[in-house]
Design an enzyme around this catalytic site. Structure first.
Site, short mmCIF file in Angstrom:
data_model
loop_
_atom_site.label_atom_id
_atom_site.label_comp_id
_atom_site.label_asym_id
_atom_site.label_seq_id
_atom_site.Cartn_x
_atom_site.Cartn_y
_atom_site.Cartn_z
N HIS A 123 4.85 8.68 6.02
CA HIS A 123 5.18 7.50 5.23
C HIS A 123 3.92 6.69 5.01
CE1 HIS A 123 9.48 7.42 4.50
NE2 HIS A 123 9.72 7.75 5.75
N ASP A 183 6.10 1.83 2.78
CA ASP A 183 7.43 2.38 3.06
C ASP A 183 8.03 1.76 4.31
OD1 ASP A 183 6.88 4.07 0.91
OD2 ASP A 183 6.11 5.64 2.22
N HIS A 242 14.19 5.68 8.54
CA HIS A 242 14.03 5.61 9.99
C HIS A 242 13.93 4.15 10.44
CE1 HIS A 242 12.76 9.75 9.21
NE2 HIS A 242 12.84 10.01 10.51
#
Length: 291
Positions: A250, A254, A210
């Site tokens: 996450h 990350d 993302h």
């Protein structure tokens, strides 16, 4: 045959400033970069240092080790002109102390994450309000679609494949790393059927695609001077990062690596494009003018 004093292929004038200030090596008249030995004329820099520059000695004057030419003024100017590396040096010492004195998290305990601590209140709200979690997850999925559409648009419509190549590099690397080290899902994970990937399917934790995808799109927007659109994507990226932490989708690492991955693979895509572009040597005068 005409003689030209303004263009000299065999040599170039360059200076070195030792430690005291940044230097930039001129590439004028040089098509091979660091593959060609460049020995500059003897010149004084802005601090009065007189030296030769040689790409094979890293700028060390007269072939001597660089530190033998340092003066007290040079050392003082390190802190003045290069204060950011000085801060990093202090941080290195600090985190070495932290690393060697910090107690390791026992294997019976969940991982400790400061991002989870900071978003604890947000996590409670999402866990107790499923409707809000669903709405935010849907908005986040829309943002991922926005990234995808823009990156493909830049290639298919505008004919600029760099962002697409970067995304392909990034997701391939993410898949390899995610499969190689399969991390456990955080115990407090709050999922949603409309979150991307849609359908509560499994996903790789390391690293955040993302975030990396949003960074790649934002960098391309800046190259095209679409400043407002880039600012919007950066803002939405920060908001999605907070939501990912709050839902425990996450870990902080990350997201941080996702930012670095977006920048890294954008640069690698540029290198790939350069490798496929015919190299043309450009001099201040053409060969026809010289001869």
């Amino acid at each position: 045959m005409k003689e030209s004093s303004s263009s000299n292929v065999s040599g170039a004038t360059a200076t070195t400033t030792l430690l005291s200030s940044p230097y930039k090596l001129s590439r004028r008249g040089n098509c091979k970069g660091n593959d060609v030995k460049i020995m500059g004329n003897k010149k004084a820099d802005v601090h009065g240092n007189i030296a030769y520059y040689n790409v094979f000695t890293g700028g060390a004057p007269n072939g001597k080790p660089s530190f033998m030419e340092w003066t007290l003024r040079d050392v003082v100017n390190v802190a003045r002109y290069h204060w950011i590396p000085c801060v990093f040096a202090a941080a290195l010492v600090f985190f070495m102390y932290v690393e060697y004195t910090l107690r390791m998290v026992p294997d019976s305990s969940p991982p400790f994450d400061w991002g989870f601590v900071v978003t604890r209140s947000f996590h409670r709200v999402l866990a107790s309000w499923p409707e809000l979690n669903t709405v935010l997850a849907a908005l986040n999925t829309v943002f991922v679609l926005m990234q995808t559409i823009y990156i493909l648009w830049a290639w298919v419509i505008e004919g600029r494949p760099r962002a697409t190549i970067s995304a392909l590099f990034m997701f391939t690397c993410r898949g390899i790393l995610g499969y190689t080290t399969q991390l456990p899902l955080p115990q407090e994970f709050v999922g949603s059927g409309v979150d991307f990937p849609v359908g509560n399917v499994s996903f790789f934790l390391f690293f955040s695609g993302h975030v990396a995808g949003a960074v790649i799109a934002s960098l391309d927007m800046r190259r095209m001077q679409r400043w407002k659109m880039a600012g919007l994507f950066d803002t939405l990226n920060v908001l999605q990062s907070l939501r990912l932490l709050a839902t425990r989708g996450h870990y902080t690492i990350d997201l941080a690596v996702g930012v670095g991955a977006g920048i890294l693979f954008d640069l690698l895509a540029a290198k790939y494009e350069q490798s496929k572009t015919p190299k043309v040597c450009t001099f201040s005068r053409t060969i026809k003018e010289v001869y």
